[in-house]
Design an enzyme around this catalytic site. Sequence first.
Site, mmCIF file in Angstrom:
data_model
loop_
_atom_site.group_PDB
_atom_site.id
_atom_site.type_symbol
_atom_site.label_atom_id
_atom_site.label_comp_id
_atom_site.label_asym_id
_atom_site.label_seq_id
_atom_site.Cartn_x
_atom_site.Cartn_y
_atom_site.Cartn_z
ATOM 1 N N HIS A 1 -21.467 94.864 -27.759
ATOM 2 C CA HIS A 1 -21.667 94.382 -29.135
ATOM 3 C C HIS A 1 -21.856 95.521 -30.134
ATOM 4 O O HIS A 1 -21.945 95.286 -31.349
ATOM 5 C CB HIS A 1 -22.887 93.456 -29.155
ATOM 6 C CG HIS A 1 -24.129 94.174 -28.776
ATOM 7 N ND1 HIS A 1 -24.375 94.625 -27.492
ATOM 8 C CD2 HIS A 1 -25.190 94.555 -29.517
ATOM 9 C CE1 HIS A 1 -25.536 95.247 -27.471
ATOM 10 N NE2 HIS A 1 -26.053 95.225 -28.680
ATOM 11 N N ASP A 2 -21.941 96.762 -29.618
ATOM 12 C CA ASP A 2 -22.094 97.932 -30.505
ATOM 13 C C ASP A 2 -20.804 98.740 -30.614
ATOM 14 O O ASP A 2 -20.770 99.734 -31.346
ATOM 15 C CB ASP A 2 -23.159 98.892 -29.953
ATOM 16 C CG ASP A 2 -24.552 98.318 -29.970
ATOM 17 O OD1 ASP A 2 -25.350 98.696 -29.087
ATOM 18 O OD2 ASP A 2 -24.838 97.475 -30.842
ATOM 19 N N GLU A 5 -30.032 100.686 -20.942
ATOM 20 C CA GLU A 5 -29.141 101.350 -21.903
ATOM 21 C C GLU A 5 -29.685 102.745 -22.148
ATOM 22 O O GLU A 5 -30.821 102.908 -22.586
ATOM 23 C CB GLU A 5 -29.092 100.576 -23.222
ATOM 24 C CG GLU A 5 -28.185 101.224 -24.259
ATOM 25 C CD GLU A 5 -28.385 100.701 -25.655
ATOM 26 O OE1 GLU A 5 -29.508 100.294 -25.982
ATOM 27 O OE2 GLU A 5 -27.424 100.706 -26.443
ATOM 28 N N ASP A 28 -31.794 90.297 -22.286
ATOM 29 C CA ASP A 28 -31.855 91.585 -22.976
ATOM 30 C C ASP A 28 -33.309 91.835 -23.390
ATOM 31 O O ASP A 28 -33.883 91.048 -24.152
ATOM 32 C CB ASP A 28 -30.951 91.528 -24.226
ATOM 33 C CG ASP A 28 -30.458 92.898 -24.638
ATOM 34 O OD1 ASP A 28 -29.301 93.000 -25.084
ATOM 35 O OD2 ASP A 28 -31.222 93.872 -24.504
ATOM 36 N N ASP A 80 -32.901 97.571 -23.502
ATOM 37 C CA ASP A 80 -32.430 98.198 -24.737
ATOM 38 C C ASP A 80 -33.033 99.598 -24.903
ATOM 39 O O ASP A 80 -34.245 99.776 -24.742
ATOM 40 C CB ASP A 80 -32.873 97.304 -25.914
ATOM 41 C CG ASP A 80 -32.228 97.667 -27.214
ATOM 42 O OD1 ASP A 80 -30.997 97.612 -27.292
ATOM 43 O OD2 ASP A 80 -32.962 98.018 -28.151
HETATM 44 O O1 TEU Z 1 -28.351 100.177 -29.344
HETATM 45 C C1 TEU Z 1 -28.799 101.513 -29.331
HETATM 46 C C2 TEU Z 1 -28.063 102.261 -30.349
HETATM 47 O O2 TEU Z 1 -28.500 103.277 -30.808
HETATM 48 C C3 TEU Z 1 -26.744 101.724 -30.768
HETATM 49 O O3 TEU Z 1 -26.978 100.934 -31.873
HETATM 50 C C4 TEU Z 1 -25.825 102.867 -31.006
HETATM 51 O O4 TEU Z 1 -26.477 104.034 -30.687
HETATM 52 C C5 TEU Z 1 -25.424 102.990 -32.433
HETATM 53 O O5 TEU Z 1 -24.638 101.885 -32.732
HETATM 54 C C6 TEU Z 1 -24.687 104.292 -32.600
HETATM 55 O O6 TEU Z 1 -24.213 104.370 -33.899
HETATM 56 C C7 TEU Z 1 -29.297 99.207 -28.963
HETATM 57 C C8 TEU Z 1 -28.635 97.854 -29.154
HETATM 58 O O7 TEU Z 1 -27.495 97.748 -28.284
HETATM 59 C C9 TEU Z 1 -28.233 97.739 -30.605
HETATM 60 O O8 TEU Z 1 -27.486 96.550 -30.852
HETATM 61 C C10 TEU Z 1 -29.492 97.753 -31.451
HETATM 62 O O9 TEU Z 1 -29.131 97.752 -32.818
HETATM 63 C C11 TEU Z 1 -30.325 99.012 -31.153
HETATM 64 O O10 TEU Z 1 -30.466 99.305 -29.775
HETATM 65 C C12 TEU Z 1 -31.742 98.806 -31.668
HETATM 66 O O11 TEU Z 1 -32.368 97.815 -30.873
#
Ligand code: TEU
Length: 542
Positions: free
Chosen positions: A318-319, A245, A102, A203
């Site tokens: 994970h989000d 992403e 990542d 990311d």
């Molecule tokens: O996520 C991008 C991000 O904006 C997500 O966190 C999502 O949009 C958000 O949860 C919406 O409410 C990436 C990673 O996957 C995330 O884990 C990180 O926190 C974020 O970027 C910052 O690096």
Amino acid sequence: MLDKTKRGWWRSAVFYQIYPKSFQDSDGDGIGDLPGIISRLDYLEKLGVDGIWLSPVYDSPQVDNGYDISDYRAIWPPFGTMADMENLIAEAKKRGISIIMDLVLNHTSDRHFWFREARKGKDNPYHDYYIWRTGAPDAPPNDLCAVFGGSMWTYVPELGEYYFHQFAPEQPDLNWDNPKVRRELYDMIRFWVEKGVEGFRLDVIDSIAKEPDRHITSRGPHLHEYIRELSREAFREEGLVTVGEAWSADVEEAKRYSAPEGRELSMIFQFEHTFADCAHGDKWDVVPLSLPTLKRCMERWQRGLHGKGWNSLFWDNHDLPRIVSRWGDEGEYRVVSAKMLATALHGLQGTPYIFQGEELGMTNIRLPIEEYEDLETRNRYQEQIARGMPEAEVRSSIYARSRDNARTPMQWTGGENAGFTTGKPWFVLNPNYKEINAQAALEDPDSVFYYYQALIALRKRYEVFREGDFTLLEPDDERLFAYTRETETEALLVVCNFSRGETAFSRPEGFGEAVPLLSNYPDARETLRPYEARIYYRRREP
Ligand code: TEU
């Protein structure tokens, strides 16, 4: 075995996402680690996956669980050592499993050397590695709101300047307009390629090009120029798989990112389908799933990228909340609904990603608010309560959408701490680990695990899974998601009942003689039972 030196090997592959902190602890400190992952590689080989997307393991203060990197070339000590990382790459490769790391290229941690230097002064050589604006205290350059709450601007009094951060203040955005920044990042990526890493997840890649003064925080004018340079300079090997992403991407944009000639990326993570149960495009504004909305979205992406790009396929990461809680059933139909959801996704064209525990049908968690760990969740609760939102309403949307739903430790056994750790887990376990765990799944031929294993094997056996044209059936049906996939010589019919009720279904023309390849019920009847899924197959005469 796939030839991973060739471009496009990932079109036949299935990947597995590991959130290291919650996967397997090996030394009893309650935190998952690299040796723990190595100890579970046989499990992943049995599942049949071809690669592991490893969420960040770099050195980090862990404000955002590793998405705030303080050293791109070091491992966060609780995860292990660089030797452990090299061992993981080697052991995975022995099992035909690629490691996909990542890369967080949009921002660093505020503890990163570059930022610690940058904030020393405007004339520091690292100052313009980041984005600064002169201003007065309490007067940020504009009213951009950060993803995790608050302003996107944080003031540094000793400089009389604000710095820009789309996420937490501890995650200052890098200035991609500075060629020195881009060169530093490309060199870092080559460091990992030389270690044997065979792919990268990028990311928030759509945010690297931005113009904050014009309220542009993603898809800035230089985006594809920077991605093509990144690809040219850092992803030189044909076989490197790259997935960006891109929350902002639509189909047209996805064609640019994932065009077959390979000047940018292999594919992207698009998120349009994850809003089929959200009002006003707000993930916290929970509404019932509109299946026709979901189906039309899938149709747009399947037909839009066919022959012009490449889809990733995922429900979980994970989000995101866990799909069986979100669009399946946590109760009596948990197993069949988990299998149905897997069928709906894995029958599509693209590269499927399985998030850790999805293959077990792991579910969301409900916690007292003070036990949530994710900064986004904690900030959301504070902000919404401060706005006077009813507490029960705020809690309800957090139960449904908190990222912590995906971050409870992996459930390996029904024993102490689900076999995740011999210590105190860094985050709460879902109490249902006593029933839902890998050990029980491996002992049950009808488990969700073996169903995923079968789906993965089908993708490798039948070319139609990779190459078939997609046609949506019954677009307006509120319960049934049915579609066909066809090549000149093969055809699939995939039918999924997304409801807990029975639903009528009749085979479309040409599938009367098709044979059942897979189903989540032991027999077939006239109607589809709750969450029933079936895949039919037939050969076609060219
Ligand atoms: O996520 C991008 C991000 O904006 C997500 O966190 C999502 O949009 C958000 O949860 C919406 O409410 C990436 C990673 O996957 C995330 O884990 C990180 O926190 C974020 O970027 C910052 O690096």
